[in-house]
Structures are given as structure tokens and as C-alpha cells.
Scaffold this motif. Structure first.
Motif, PDB file in Angstrom:
ATOM      1  N   GLY A  42      31.300  24.180  32.610  1.00 29.71           N
ATOM      2  CA  GLY A  42      31.845  23.027  33.313  1.00 29.71           C
ATOM      3  C   GLY A  42      33.210  23.308  33.927  1.00 29.71           C
ATOM      4  O   GLY A  42      33.840  24.345  33.671  1.00 29.71           O
ATOM      5  N   THR A  43      33.678  22.369  34.743  1.00 28.24           N
ATOM      6  CA  THR A  43      34.942  22.532  35.449  1.00 28.24           C
ATOM      7  C   THR A  43      36.110  22.699  34.493  1.00 28.24           C
ATOM      8  O   THR A  43      37.048  23.464  34.753  1.00 28.24           O
ATOM      9  N   ALA A  44      36.065  21.996  33.357  1.00 27.38           N
ATOM     10  CA  ALA A  44      37.158  22.109  32.391  1.00 27.38           C
ATOM     11  C   ALA A  44      37.313  23.548  31.896  1.00 27.38           C
ATOM     12  O   ALA A  44      38.437  24.026  31.677  1.00 27.38           O
ATOM     13  N   SER A  45      36.211  24.238  31.738  1.00 23.42           N
ATOM     14  CA  SER A  45      36.271  25.638  31.299  1.00 23.42           C
ATOM     15  C   SER A  45      36.910  26.517  32.362  1.00 23.42           C
ATOM     16  O   SER A  45      37.668  27.443  32.050  1.00 23.42           O
ATOM     17  N   MET A  46      36.607  26.243  33.615  1.00 26.77           N
ATOM     18  CA  MET A  46      37.226  27.000  34.696  1.00 26.77           C
ATOM     19  C   MET A  46      38.727  26.740  34.748  1.00 26.77           C
ATOM     20  O   MET A  46      39.539  27.666  34.873  1.00 26.77           O
ATOM     21  N   LEU A  47      39.121  25.481  34.625  1.00 30.86           N
ATOM     22  CA  LEU A  47      40.538  25.135  34.657  1.00 30.86           C
ATOM     23  C   LEU A  47      41.279  25.742  33.472  1.00 30.86           C
ATOM     24  O   LEU A  47      42.460  26.096  33.585  1.00 30.86           O
ATOM     25  N   ALA A  48      40.587  25.879  32.361  1.00 33.10           N
ATOM     26  CA  ALA A  48      41.211  26.488  31.183  1.00 33.10           C
ATOM     27  C   ALA A  48      41.579  27.946  31.454  1.00 33.10           C
ATOM     28  O   ALA A  48      42.623  28.434  30.989  1.00 33.10           O
ATOM     29  N   VAL A  49      40.732  28.650  32.192  1.00 30.26           N
ATOM     30  CA  VAL A  49      41.042  30.037  32.539  1.00 30.26           C
ATOM     31  C   VAL A  49      42.227  30.091  33.494  1.00 30.26           C
ATOM     32  O   VAL A  49      43.133  30.919  33.348  1.00 30.26           O
ATOM     33  N   LEU A  50      42.241  29.187  34.479  1.00 28.85           N
ATOM     34  CA  LEU A  50      43.345  29.159  35.437  1.00 28.85           C
ATOM     35  C   LEU A  50      44.683  28.911  34.747  1.00 28.85           C
ATOM     36  O   LEU A  50      45.707  29.467  35.132  1.00 28.85           O
ATOM     37  N   GLY A  51      44.675  28.073  33.732  1.00 28.66           N
ATOM     38  CA  GLY A  51      45.913  27.740  33.040  1.00 28.66           C
ATOM     39  C   GLY A  51      46.145  28.533  31.770  1.00 28.66           C
ATOM     40  O   GLY A  51      47.039  28.201  30.989  1.00 28.66           O
ATOM     41  N   SER A  52      45.356  29.588  31.589  1.00 37.84           N
ATOM     42  CA  SER A  52      45.399  30.334  30.340  1.00 37.84           C
ATOM     43  C   SER A  52      46.756  31.004  30.105  1.00 37.84           C
ATOM     44  O   SER A  52      47.368  31.544  31.032  1.00 37.84           O
ATOM     45  N   SER A  54      46.736  33.218  27.580  1.00 38.60           N
ATOM     46  CA  SER A  54      46.294  34.422  26.860  1.00 38.60           C
ATOM     47  C   SER A  54      45.814  35.522  27.803  1.00 38.60           C
ATOM     48  O   SER A  54      45.800  36.692  27.427  1.00 38.60           O
ATOM     49  N   GLU A  55      45.400  35.144  29.022  1.00 35.36           N
ATOM     50  CA  GLU A  55      44.982  36.161  29.991  1.00 35.36           C
ATOM     51  C   GLU A  55      46.199  36.966  30.440  1.00 35.36           C
ATOM     52  O   GLU A  55      47.257  36.406  30.735  1.00 35.36           O
ATOM     53  N   ALA A  56      46.043  38.274  30.507  1.00 36.85           N
ATOM     54  CA  ALA A  56      47.159  39.114  30.936  1.00 36.85           C
ATOM     55  C   ALA A  56      47.596  38.783  32.356  1.00 36.85           C
ATOM     56  O   ALA A  56      48.794  38.787  32.667  1.00 36.85           O
ATOM     57  N   CYS A  57      46.634  38.484  33.202  1.00 39.20           N
ATOM     58  CA  CYS A  57      46.950  38.127  34.592  1.00 39.20           C
ATOM     59  C   CYS A  57      45.937  37.093  35.057  1.00 39.20           C
ATOM     60  O   CYS A  57      44.929  37.438  35.664  1.00 39.20           O
ATOM     61  N   PRO A  58      46.178  35.813  34.770  1.00 41.55           N
ATOM     62  CA  PRO A  58      45.219  34.782  35.160  1.00 41.55           C
ATOM     63  C   PRO A  58      45.131  34.664  36.676  1.00 41.55           C
ATOM     64  O   PRO A  58      46.101  34.940  37.383  1.00 41.55           O
ATOM     65  N   PRO A  59      43.976  34.278  37.199  1.00 42.33           N
ATOM     66  CA  PRO A  59      43.828  34.126  38.647  1.00 42.33           C
ATOM     67  C   PRO A  59      44.629  32.940  39.161  1.00 42.33           C
ATOM     68  O   PRO A  59      44.909  31.992  38.423  1.00 42.33           O
ATOM     69  N   PHE A  60      44.974  32.991  40.436  1.00 43.25           N
ATOM     70  CA  PHE A  60      45.704  31.899  41.076  1.00 43.25           C
ATOM     71  C   PHE A  60      44.792  30.726  41.390  1.00 43.25           C
ATOM     72  O   PHE A  60      45.173  29.566  41.228  1.00 43.25           O
ATOM     73  N   ALA A  61      43.576  31.047  41.854  1.00 43.27           N
ATOM     74  CA  ALA A  61      42.640  29.996  42.264  1.00 43.27           C
ATOM     75  C   ALA A  61      41.233  30.579  42.310  1.00 43.27           C
ATOM     76  O   ALA A  61      41.068  31.802  42.412  1.00 43.27           O
ATOM     77  N   PRO A  62      40.209  29.726  42.235  1.00 47.12           N
ATOM     78  CA  PRO A  62      38.838  30.209  42.440  1.00 47.12           C
ATOM     79  C   PRO A  62      38.655  30.660  43.889  1.00 47.12           C
ATOM     80  O   PRO A  62      39.380  30.195  44.769  1.00 47.12           O
ATOM     81  N   PRO A  63      37.678  31.541  44.164  1.00 47.00           N
ATOM     82  CA  PRO A  63      36.737  32.080  43.191  1.00 47.00           C
ATOM     83  C   PRO A  63      37.330  33.226  42.384  1.00 47.00           C
ATOM     84  O   PRO A  63      38.195  33.952  42.859  1.00 47.00           O
ATOM     85  N   PHE A  64      36.812  33.368  41.164  1.00 49.20           N
ATOM     86  CA  PHE A  64      37.067  34.559  40.381  1.00 49.20           C
ATOM     87  C   PHE A  64      35.821  34.857  39.563  1.00 49.20           C
ATOM     88  O   PHE A  64      34.943  34.001  39.400  1.00 49.20           O
ATOM     89  N   LEU A  65      35.743  36.080  39.113  1.00 56.29           N
ATOM     90  CA  LEU A  65      34.532  36.582  38.459  1.00 56.29           C
ATOM     91  C   LEU A  65      34.913  37.262  37.153  1.00 56.29           C
ATOM     92  O   LEU A  65      35.888  38.014  37.109  1.00 56.29           O
ATOM     93  N   ARG A  66      34.134  36.977  36.107  1.00 55.86           N
ATOM     94  CA  ARG A  66      34.325  37.695  34.853  1.00 55.86           C
ATOM     95  C   ARG A  66      33.126  38.616  34.625  1.00 55.86           C
ATOM     96  O   ARG A  66      31.975  38.194  34.715  1.00 55.86           O
ATOM     97  N   ASP A  67      33.438  39.867  34.346  1.00 54.69           N
ATOM     98  CA  ASP A  67      32.427  40.845  33.974  1.00 54.69           C
ATOM     99  C   ASP A  67      32.891  41.474  32.668  1.00 54.69           C
ATOM    100  O   ASP A  67      33.740  42.375  32.665  1.00 54.69           O
ATOM    101  N   GLY A  68      32.383  40.980  31.553  1.00 49.60           N
ATOM    102  CA  GLY A  68      32.857  41.437  30.265  1.00 49.60           C
ATOM    103  C   GLY A  68      34.305  41.039  30.054  1.00 49.60           C
ATOM    104  O   GLY A  68      34.671  39.875  30.154  1.00 49.60           O
ATOM    105  N   GLU A  69      35.168  42.017  29.836  1.00 54.25           N
ATOM    106  CA  GLU A  69      36.588  41.758  29.618  1.00 54.25           C
ATOM    107  C   GLU A  69      37.378  41.706  30.924  1.00 54.25           C
ATOM    108  O   GLU A  69      38.548  41.338  30.936  1.00 54.25           O
TER     109      GLU A  69
END
Length: 245
Positions: A42-52, A54-69
Motif C-alpha cells: 500500500g501507499t503507506a509502505s511506500m511513504l515509509a521508505v521515502l521517510g526512512s 534506516s535506509e543509507a540513501c532513501p530515494p527522493f521520490a517515486p519511482p524507485f525499485l527494490r531488488d533484494g537489499e
């Protein structure tokens, strides 16, 4: 493991360029923002990544892609990564940078399309900048659209491997992205693109050939292909459209 694609629910947007590559390759992927919140999507999960934090370098905005780590942002950068994995990039490493350059030029064109309906500020509603949008859109139709399309038509014509693809002798992600750019232009500016095939026959043939590919045709006919709408990049406002010179 599935690729995880993060983009706004309800919009083709820049995420569509990535979707087309994944669909053509029949890759296993999950649309996170369109998923079930009960499953941690859901959208909340996407927003959680944007505002993370814990991510070493979180993305600025979608789109972004996760492949494993690995977390990859920016459309052209995502496609540069996915292309070799999906069999949609030139085999020659040097030509992969040429493909990336073409993809970045497509991104430039997409930005200019967006700015036809939001020429003053992205934070303003279209209705707050209609007069400026009309000026910007008509200038785009008269000058910028033909400049971009003449360039891409010439790239096709000068491809040493033939004019079926933009680079090399087989389909790449750049061809899929060109399909989406042309398709979006037809939606946004039907008057301006009415004679598109006459002016740019190689590009028109590429668009039609991509649309007819079995995996793409199946995707376009499916519910996974979101409809164009007036919240995305390609918007049809009749007052912005006009016949091309």
C-alpha cells in the motif's frame, strides 16, 4: 525474489516506463503502492521508505525499485540497472551508455510535457495557471515537440543495424520508453499528433511494433495498465492542444 516497484497508485506517470520493461520481460514484480495493506503493502509502505531513517540513501521520490537489499531511484537509472537483467539492453557495454543517453533525452521530453500543464509551479492547480499553460503548450507543439521527434527519427534512420530499433538490432528498454512517450503524446495532444505518422514514419512504426508485441499487447489489454488521466504527466486539456504547424 520479486522486484518491488514503488510508484503512486492510480497513475501511469514515470513508473510506466519501468512497468513496460518488466512486462515485456514477464518479470516477477510487485506494485507496492497498489498492494494490500494487510500484506504490508500500500501507499503507506511506500511513504515509509521515502521517510526512512534506516535506509543509507532513501530515494527522493517515486519511482524507485527494490531488488533484494538494493534500492534504486530515478527512472533512467532503474532502467539502466534492469536492462541487462531483463535482456533489454545492448550486449555491448559501450552501447549501454548510448542507450542511457537516449533514455535521459526521453526523460527531458517527458519533463517538458509535464511543464505544458504546470508551467509556473507544480504546487499550483492547473486551473491557477491555465493562461501560462496555453502559451507553454502551444510553444511546445510548435517548437519543442518537433525538435525532439526529428532527433529521435534521425536516430532510428541512422542506426547501422536498421531502423526497426533505436539502438542495435534487437528491442531495448529505450524502444519501450519511446513507445510510452509517443503514446502519451497522442493522448495529450491528439490534434498536434494527428499527422504524426506522416512526419515521423519510423517512430510511428516503432510505436505500433511495440504495441503489437505479445507481452506488451497483453499488458495494454489488462487491468494492470492504468488509464491516462488528468492527474498524470500526459494530460488532455483541449485548450492546450492545437494542430501542428
Amino acid at each position: 525474489m520479486s522486484f518491488e516497484l514503488y510508484y503512486w497508485d492510480g497513475l501511469q506517470g514515470r513508473g510506466e516506463f519501468v512497468r513496460l520493461a518488466l512486462e515485456e520481460a514477464r518479470a516477477d514484480y510487485v506494485e507496492v503502492a497498489r498492494g494490500d495493506e494487510a500484506l504490508g503493502l500500500g501507499t503507506a509502505s511506500m511513504l515509509a521508505v521515502l521517510g526512512s531513517r534506516s535506509e543509507a540513501c532513501p530515494p527522493f521520490a517515486p519511482p524507485f525499485l527494490r531488488d533484494g537489499e538494493l534500492l534504486i531511484s530515478q527512472t533512467a537509472n532503474i532502467l539502466f540497472y534492469l536492462g541487462p537483467k531483463l535482456g533489454l539492453a545492448p550486449a555491448d557495454e559501450g552501447l549501454r551508455y548510448v542507450a542511457n543517453g537516449l533514455q535521459l533525452t526521453i526523460a527531458d521530453a517527458v519533463t517538458e510535457v509535464h511543464d505544458t500543464h504546470h508551467p509556473l509551479a507544480s504546487g499550483l492547480y492547473y486551473e491557477d495557471q491555465k493562461d501560462a499553460a496555453r502559451l507553454r503548450a502551444h510553444d511546445f507543439i510548435d517548437h519543442r515537440l518537433p525538435k525532439f521527434m526529428r532527433y529521435f527519427e534521425r536516430v532510428l534512420q541512422q542506426n547501422p543495424a536498421g531502423d526497426a530499433y533505436l539502438i542495435g538490432a534487437t528491442l531495448t528498454y529505450v524502444d519501450l520508453s519511446m513507445f510510452q512517450l509517443i503514446d502519451g503524446l497522442h493522448y495529450a495532444f491528439p490534434k498536434a499528433t494527428r499527422r504524426f505518422g506522416e512526419h515521423y514514419p519510423c517512430l510511428a512504426a516503432l510505436h505500433d511494433a511495440v504495441a503489437a508485441r505479445p507481452n506488451i499487447a497483453a499488458y495494454l489489454a489488462s487491468e494492470r495498465r492504468l488509464a491516462y488521466n488528468e492527474s498524470g504527466i500526459f494530460r488532455h486539456y483541449p485548450e492546450l492542444d492545437k494542430a501542428a504547424r
